[in-house]
Design a protein around this motif. Sequence first.
Motif, mmCIF file in Angstrom:
data_model
loop_
_atom_site.group_PDB
_atom_site.id
_atom_site.type_symbol
_atom_site.label_atom_id
_atom_site.label_comp_id
_atom_site.label_asym_id
_atom_site.label_seq_id
_atom_site.Cartn_x
_atom_site.Cartn_y
_atom_site.Cartn_z
ATOM 1 N N GLN A 1 -34.741 -23.424 47.110
ATOM 2 C CA GLN A 1 -34.495 -25.241 47.214
ATOM 3 C C GLN A 1 -33.435 -25.348 47.154
ATOM 4 O OE1 GLN A 1 -35.989 -25.915 43.644
ATOM 5 N NE2 GLN A 1 -37.236 -28.672 44.201
ATOM 6 N N SER A 2 -32.241 -25.081 46.623
ATOM 7 C CA SER A 2 -31.265 -25.222 45.961
ATOM 8 C C SER A 2 -30.563 -25.767 47.332
ATOM 9 C CB SER A 2 -30.066 -24.589 45.347
ATOM 10 O OG SER A 2 -28.834 -24.948 44.750
ATOM 11 N N ASN A 3 -30.673 -24.260 48.175
ATOM 12 C CA ASN A 3 -29.315 -24.078 49.447
ATOM 13 C C ASN A 3 -30.266 -25.344 50.258
ATOM 14 O OD1 ASN A 3 -28.045 -21.928 48.976
ATOM 15 N ND2 ASN A 3 -30.042 -20.811 49.634
ATOM 16 N N GLN B 1 -36.807 -21.112 43.972
ATOM 17 C CA GLN B 1 -35.748 -22.239 43.334
ATOM 18 C C GLN B 1 -35.019 -22.464 44.192
ATOM 19 O OE1 GLN B 1 -35.593 -20.781 39.370
ATOM 20 N NE2 GLN B 1 -37.148 -21.853 39.095
ATOM 21 N N VAL B 2 -33.437 -21.149 44.439
ATOM 22 C CA VAL B 2 -32.093 -20.524 45.318
ATOM 23 C C VAL B 2 -32.404 -21.164 46.518
ATOM 24 C CG1 VAL B 2 -31.462 -18.848 46.827
ATOM 25 C CG2 VAL B 2 -32.183 -18.535 44.369
ATOM 26 N N GLN C 1 -31.040 -28.571 49.618
ATOM 27 C CA GLN C 1 -30.717 -29.630 49.185
ATOM 28 C C GLN C 1 -29.084 -29.727 49.375
ATOM 29 O OE1 GLN C 1 -31.608 -29.057 45.008
ATOM 30 N NE2 GLN C 1 -33.739 -30.462 45.424
ATOM 31 N N THR C 2 -28.251 -29.408 49.544
ATOM 32 C CA THR C 2 -26.722 -28.653 49.573
ATOM 33 C C THR C 2 -27.029 -28.947 50.863
ATOM 34 O OG1 THR C 2 -26.473 -26.984 47.987
ATOM 35 C CG2 THR C 2 -24.828 -27.297 49.660
#
Length: 234
Positions: A133-135, A130-131, A137-138
């Motif tokens: 994926q978030s990075n 999840q971390v 996406q950013t």
Amino acid sequence: MLGGAENLAASGMLFLNPTIFLNSYRQNKPLNSQNVADALQKHNLKKTAIQKALDTLADGGQISFKEYGKQKIYIARQDQFKIPNSQELDQMKKENSQLQEEIDAQKKVISEAEAEIRSLQSNLTLEDIQVKQSNMQTEATNSEARLEKLRDGVILVKPEEKKVIEQTFSEKLTQWRKRKRIFKDLWDAITENSPKDAKEFKEELGLEYDEDVGVSLQSYSELMNTNKKRRTAQ
């Protein structure tokens, strides 16, 4: 008789069953008074008391001893042990072999379990995914914003800044090429008459070539040449 409460305590502990004590200690191996004192140290008995107790047991024939100079070595009386015959020895060897096979099998199971644990530990957890994926996406959002600016014709880097960057890049490439050549000349001179294999010697010294870390001087040089050609065409 032994004198003093301490001597009586030491004597009592050994008199309870001296042959079992000596037989169980170090698998029926010879021992001296210091060995016995170390084994009974939790009872706070002094070596002198232990020595007197052992001497009393030896004098009474309950244990055996041999003298080597000033030191006495005590052993359990061997006449109490049953000597196995050839059939019993063969059976013991067979059982020992079976136990060894069981141990080897257990070691294999443990090794496989440890390998599986290492494999599981190397995998990303749900939280890690999840971390990540978030990075990503950013990063994608930032890249998209930058791309939009380029599409709109916005100049992100000023011409004078670009020139400084290109000059710096060119200088670094020149230094890289120069140091690479110096190293090659030195390395060839060192390994030319060396009895060691050059590859093994390199690994022994912990040296890494550009290729070992996934970089290439040629690719960066081509990038610089491509940029020059593009600028010329403009």
